[in-house]
Scaffold this motif. Structure first.
Motif, PDB file in Angstrom:
ATOM      1  N   PHE A  89       0.958  -1.074   3.225  1.00 42.73           N
ATOM      2  CA  PHE A  89       0.789  -2.485   3.544  1.00 42.73           C
ATOM      3  C   PHE A  89       2.065  -2.942   3.844  1.00 42.73           C
ATOM      4  CE2 PHE A  89       1.243  -7.125   3.004  1.00 42.73           C
ATOM      5  CZ  PHE A  89       0.176  -7.367   3.472  1.00 42.73           C
ATOM      6  N   VAL A  90       3.248  -2.514   2.833  1.00 44.35           N
ATOM      7  CA  VAL A  90       4.484  -3.126   3.350  1.00 44.35           C
ATOM      8  C   VAL A  90       5.235  -2.434   4.335  1.00 44.35           C
ATOM      9  CG1 VAL A  90       4.901  -4.057   0.719  1.00 44.35           C
ATOM     10  CG2 VAL A  90       5.716  -1.858   1.720  1.00 44.35           C
ATOM     11  N   GLY A  91       4.760  -1.040   4.547  1.00 46.22           N
ATOM     12  CA  GLY A  91       5.093  -0.340   5.749  1.00 46.22           C
ATOM     13  C   GLY A  91       4.851  -0.702   6.947  1.00 46.22           C
ATOM     14  N   ASP A  92       3.547  -1.262   7.073  1.00 45.97           N
ATOM     15  CA  ASP A  92       2.991  -1.798   8.128  1.00 45.97           C
ATOM     16  C   ASP A  92       3.879  -3.176   8.421  1.00 45.97           C
ATOM     17  OD1 ASP A  92       1.269   0.025   8.588  1.00 45.97           O
ATOM     18  OD2 ASP A  92      -0.343  -0.857   7.888  1.00 45.97           O
ATOM     19  N   CYS A  93       4.082  -4.091   7.717  1.00 42.16           N
ATOM     20  CA  CYS A  93       4.879  -5.285   7.793  1.00 42.16           C
ATOM     21  C   CYS A  93       6.238  -5.046   8.200  1.00 42.16           C
ATOM     22  CB  CYS A  93       4.850  -6.048   6.326  1.00 42.16           C
ATOM     23  SG  CYS A  93       3.327  -6.583   5.698  1.00 42.16           S
ATOM     24  N   LEU A 106       8.742 -10.512   2.790  1.00 43.77           N
ATOM     25  CA  LEU A 106       7.814  -9.424   2.519  1.00 43.77           C
ATOM     26  C   LEU A 106       7.098  -9.645   1.270  1.00 43.77           C
ATOM     27  CD1 LEU A 106       6.862  -6.739   3.361  1.00 43.77           C
ATOM     28  CD2 LEU A 106       8.960  -5.571   2.232  1.00 43.77           C
ATOM     29  N   VAL A 107       7.602 -10.138   0.324  1.00 34.44           N
ATOM     30  CA  VAL A 107       7.004 -10.258  -0.926  1.00 34.44           C
ATOM     31  C   VAL A 107       5.956 -11.567  -0.658  1.00 34.44           C
ATOM     32  CG1 VAL A 107       7.238 -11.412  -3.454  1.00 34.44           C
ATOM     33  CG2 VAL A 107       8.803  -9.412  -2.542  1.00 34.44           C
ATOM     34  N   GLU A 108       6.255 -12.286   0.115  1.00 35.76           N
ATOM     35  CA  GLU A 108       5.489 -13.614   0.379  1.00 35.76           C
ATOM     36  C   GLU A 108       4.295 -13.128   1.212  1.00 35.76           C
ATOM     37  OE1 GLU A 108       5.210 -16.837  -0.560  1.00 35.76           O
ATOM     38  OE2 GLU A 108       7.050 -16.233  -1.691  1.00 35.76           O
ATOM     39  N   ALA A 109       4.374 -11.994   2.081  1.00 29.69           N
ATOM     40  CA  ALA A 109       3.322 -11.406   2.591  1.00 29.69           C
ATOM     41  C   ALA A 109       2.182 -10.792   1.681  1.00 29.69           C
ATOM     42  CB  ALA A 109       3.925 -10.437   3.691  1.00 29.69           C
ATOM     43  N   ILE A 111       1.878 -11.646  -1.539  1.00 32.91           N
ATOM     44  CA  ILE A 111       1.204 -12.869  -2.072  1.00 32.91           C
ATOM     45  C   ILE A 111       0.431 -13.384  -1.335  1.00 32.91           C
ATOM     46  CG2 ILE A 111       1.510 -15.157  -2.995  1.00 32.91           C
ATOM     47  CD1 ILE A 111       4.549 -14.020  -3.663  1.00 32.91           C
ATOM     48  N   ASP A 112       0.425 -13.561  -0.083  1.00 37.54           N
ATOM     49  CA  ASP A 112      -0.619 -14.134   0.903  1.00 37.54           C
ATOM     50  C   ASP A 112      -1.947 -13.609   0.758  1.00 37.54           C
ATOM     51  OD1 ASP A 112       1.053 -16.001   1.623  1.00 37.54           O
ATOM     52  OD2 ASP A 112       1.691 -15.184   3.404  1.00 37.54           O
ATOM     53  N   VAL A 113      -2.098 -12.140   0.440  1.00 38.02           N
ATOM     54  CA  VAL A 113      -3.324 -11.674   0.385  1.00 38.02           C
ATOM     55  C   VAL A 113      -3.943 -11.578  -0.961  1.00 38.02           C
ATOM     56  CG1 VAL A 113      -2.507  -9.757   2.026  1.00 38.02           C
ATOM     57  CG2 VAL A 113      -2.468  -9.113  -0.154  1.00 38.02           C
ATOM     58  N   MET A 114      -3.400 -12.196  -1.949  1.00 37.68           N
ATOM     59  CA  MET A 114      -3.985 -12.439  -3.278  1.00 37.68           C
ATOM     60  C   MET A 114      -4.720 -13.829  -3.220  1.00 37.68           C
ATOM     61  SD  MET A 114      -2.764  -9.878  -4.744  1.00 37.68           S
ATOM     62  CE  MET A 114      -3.417 -10.211  -6.645  1.00 37.68           C
ATOM     63  N   PRO A 115      -5.655 -13.682  -4.360  1.00 38.43           N
ATOM     64  CA  PRO A 115      -6.343 -14.978  -4.488  1.00 38.43           C
ATOM     65  C   PRO A 115      -5.513 -16.282  -4.708  1.00 38.43           C
ATOM     66  CG  PRO A 115      -7.299 -13.274  -5.910  1.00 38.43           C
ATOM     67  CD  PRO A 115      -6.159 -12.574  -5.352  1.00 38.43           C
ATOM     68  N   ALA A 116      -6.094 -17.398  -4.480  1.00 40.35           N
ATOM     69  CA  ALA A 116      -5.007 -18.623  -4.642  1.00 40.35           C
ATOM     70  C   ALA A 116      -4.410 -18.847  -6.066  1.00 40.35           C
ATOM     71  CB  ALA A 116      -5.755 -19.697  -4.100  1.00 40.35           C
ATOM     72  N   ASN A 117      -3.438 -19.241  -6.149  1.00 37.45           N
ATOM     73  CA  ASN A 117      -3.079 -19.610  -7.624  1.00 37.45           C
ATOM     74  C   ASN A 117      -2.768 -18.206  -8.566  1.00 37.45           C
ATOM     75  OD1 ASN A 117      -2.959 -22.407  -6.891  1.00 37.45           O
ATOM     76  ND2 ASN A 117      -5.108 -22.619  -7.208  1.00 37.45           N
ATOM     77  N   PHE A 118      -2.651 -17.203  -7.976  1.00 37.19           N
ATOM     78  CA  PHE A 118      -2.493 -15.988  -8.855  1.00 37.19           C
ATOM     79  C   PHE A 118      -1.093 -15.988  -9.015  1.00 37.19           C
ATOM     80  CE2 PHE A 118      -1.705 -11.463  -9.188  1.00 37.19           C
ATOM     81  CZ  PHE A 118      -2.679 -10.883 -10.352  1.00 37.19           C
ATOM     82  N   ALA A 119      -0.766 -15.523 -10.269  1.00 39.06           N
ATOM     83  CA  ALA A 119       0.843 -15.351 -10.773  1.00 39.06           C
ATOM     84  C   ALA A 119       1.081 -14.173 -10.489  1.00 39.06           C
ATOM     85  CB  ALA A 119       0.820 -15.748 -12.111  1.00 39.06           C
ATOM     86  N   VAL A 120       1.891 -13.707  -9.181  1.00 39.20           N
ATOM     87  CA  VAL A 120       2.092 -12.302  -8.886  1.00 39.20           C
ATOM     88  C   VAL A 120       3.441 -11.980  -9.978  1.00 39.20           C
ATOM     89  CG1 VAL A 120       3.054 -11.138  -7.421  1.00 39.20           C
ATOM     90  CG2 VAL A 120       1.233 -12.428  -6.887  1.00 39.20           C
ATOM     91  N   ASP A 121       3.705 -10.852 -10.385  1.00 35.44           N
ATOM     92  CA  ASP A 121       4.659 -10.298 -11.323  1.00 35.44           C
ATOM     93  C   ASP A 121       5.640  -9.740 -10.072  1.00 35.44           C
ATOM     94  OD1 ASP A 121       6.611  -8.785 -12.450  1.00 35.44           O
ATOM     95  OD2 ASP A 121       5.356  -7.945 -13.890  1.00 35.44           O
ATOM     96  N   LYS A 122       6.685 -10.475  -9.537  1.00 34.42           N
ATOM     97  CA  LYS A 122       7.609 -10.491  -8.738  1.00 34.42           C
ATOM     98  C   LYS A 122       8.679  -8.981  -8.942  1.00 34.42           C
ATOM     99  CE  LYS A 122       7.623 -14.597  -6.158  1.00 34.42           C
ATOM    100  NZ  LYS A 122       8.305 -15.628  -5.563  1.00 34.42           N
ATOM    101  N   SER A 123       9.029  -9.180 -10.383  1.00 35.89           N
ATOM    102  CA  SER A 123       9.536  -7.878 -10.721  1.00 35.89           C
ATOM    103  C   SER A 123       9.109  -6.487 -10.605  1.00 35.89           C
ATOM    104  CB  SER A 123      10.269  -8.045 -12.281  1.00 35.89           C
ATOM    105  OG  SER A 123      10.920  -9.163 -12.540  1.00 35.89           O
ATOM    106  N   SER A 124       7.796  -6.548 -11.072  1.00 35.65           N
ATOM    107  CA  SER A 124       6.847  -5.217 -10.611  1.00 35.65           C
ATOM    108  C   SER A 124       7.014  -4.931  -9.210  1.00 35.65           C
ATOM    109  CB  SER A 124       5.734  -5.393 -11.187  1.00 35.65           C
ATOM    110  OG  SER A 124       5.692  -5.529 -12.650  1.00 35.65           O
ATOM    111  N   ILE A 125       6.721  -5.906  -8.282  1.00 35.23           N
ATOM    112  CA  ILE A 125       6.777  -5.765  -6.959  1.00 35.23           C
ATOM    113  C   ILE A 125       8.022  -5.102  -6.480  1.00 35.23           C
ATOM    114  CG2 ILE A 125       6.631  -7.166  -4.747  1.00 35.23           C
ATOM    115  CD1 ILE A 125       4.338  -8.693  -5.636  1.00 35.23           C
TER     116      ILE A 125
END
Length: 355
Positions: A89-93, A106-109, A111-125
């Motif tokens: 996914f990120v390679g295509d982005c 890139l991180v926002e991209a 997050i945009d595919v995730m369900p609304a209001n889902f708390a993404v672990d940005k450190s893991s990303i």
């Protein structure tokens, strides 16, 4: 941004913290500590190389070597995990953005595919991005925001292109369309293959440059591009609107623009408009820029300036000229013409300056 079924990406992000923990099992105890501290896993904040070096009584360079070795171990096992879905996914982005992409974007991209209001672990990303075989994550530097680039793009070509862009903007001295900038630097960029898409991405990561309305390039040090004082912000709003505005509307626009996150006081905006001669009151609470040709003064003063250029004018002609300078009622202009000390009636509704 990326087409196709993102279900695998969503599922991988949902499982990402556990996935990262499983990959940490591949590392030695010391490597685990370094990765946890360098990537802020567990929400304990990011530690510097020097901080970790003091803890282990080794040099910062040794910590860097441990981190590099640990990432290499983890990277070799990506193909055995679902992390490959995120990497695809990120390679295509990044590819769609010319091989360079602001990491936050890139991180926002993702997050945009995730369900609304889902708390993404940005450190893991962030850690997951650093494990990509074909992409390199570059941290915050003096001139660049954190970004991700295709490893085929050399560090030299990126910095060279950035320097040429900044120097070209200094030569212009004002904002220009990205198409013009690209065209003027076409020969310069020919050898390093920087097309329009790549230049746009480069602007997005360069701390010295900005892209206005997705098409105009400017330097952030220019006050008319990146306003700092309240006066700068008022000028920016009026120039952007290209028309006179009421001071309350100007204050609202400044607040909604969120230039620096500071709240703005309506009275402070009004005081600033009154204080500086770049702003001209042309109606009740309505201000214009002097650079647009407006002159300060009362309606009578405007009439005097008009009649100074024309010996005699009819009432209708005077009203027409005044309304170009002031947003007032016709009766206000007609009453001003009654000032016998300044204006003399020389015919049927025809006036000149009294000598």
């Amino acid at each position: 941004m990326v087409n196709g079924n993102n279900a695998n990406v969503v599922q991988t992000i949902l499982e990402l913290p556990d996935l990262m923990n499983n990959m940490l099992l591949l590392l030695s105890d010391k490597e685990k500590v370094v990765i946890n501290k360098r990537f802020s896993l567990g929400g304990n904040g990011k530690h510097t190389l020097e901080d970790i070096g003091q803890e282990f009584a080794v040099t910062r360079e040794r910590v860097r070597q441990i981190e590099k070795s640990a990432l290499a171990k983890m990277r070799r096992n990506v193909f055995n995990s679902t992390l490959r879905y995120i990497h695809e996914f990120v390679g295509d982005c990044v590819n769609e953005n010319g091989g360079i992409m602001n990491e936050e974007k890139l991180v926002e991209a993702l997050i945009d595919v995730m369900p609304a209001n889902f708390a993404v672990d940005k450190s893991s990303i962030h850690l997951a991005l650093n494990l990509h075989e074909k992409l390199e994550c570059v941290g915050n530097t003096i001139n660049f925001h954190p970004y991700v680039r295709d490893k085929s793009i050399s560090d030299y070509s990126l910095k060279y292109a950035s320097g040429q862009l900044v120097n070209q903007m200094y030569r212009y001295g004002n904002i220009k369309s990205i198409e013009k900038v690209h065209n003027d630097l076409k020969d310069t960029f020919e050898g390093i293959s920087f097309d329009l898409t790549k230049i746009k991405s480069l602007i997005e990561i360069d701390k010295r440059l900005t892209l206005l309305d997705n098409e105009l390039v400017g330097l952030l040090e220019w006050r008319h591009v990146n306003p700092r004082t309240l006066r700068d912000k008022i000028m920016y709003i009026l120039r952007g609107e290209k028309k006179p505005m009421h001071f309350t509307e100007i204050a609202d626009r400044i607040s909604s623009a969120k230039f620096d996150g500071r709240s703005v006081n309506m009275q402070a905006v009004h005081n600033e408009l009154i204080r500086h001669d770049q702003f001209v009151l042309i109606g009740r609470g309505i201000y214009a820029l002097k650079e647009w040709g407006f002159e300060s003064g009362t309606v009578a003063a405007v009439i005097e300036a008009i009649l100074a250029d024309k010996k005699e004018l009819s009432q209708d002609e005077i009203i027409e000229q005044v309304l170009k300078q002031r947003q007032v009622k016709r009766i206000t202009i007609m009453l001003a013409l009654k000032d016998g000390g300044k204006f003399e009636r020389v015919g049927r509704k025809v006036y000149k300056l009294r000598k």
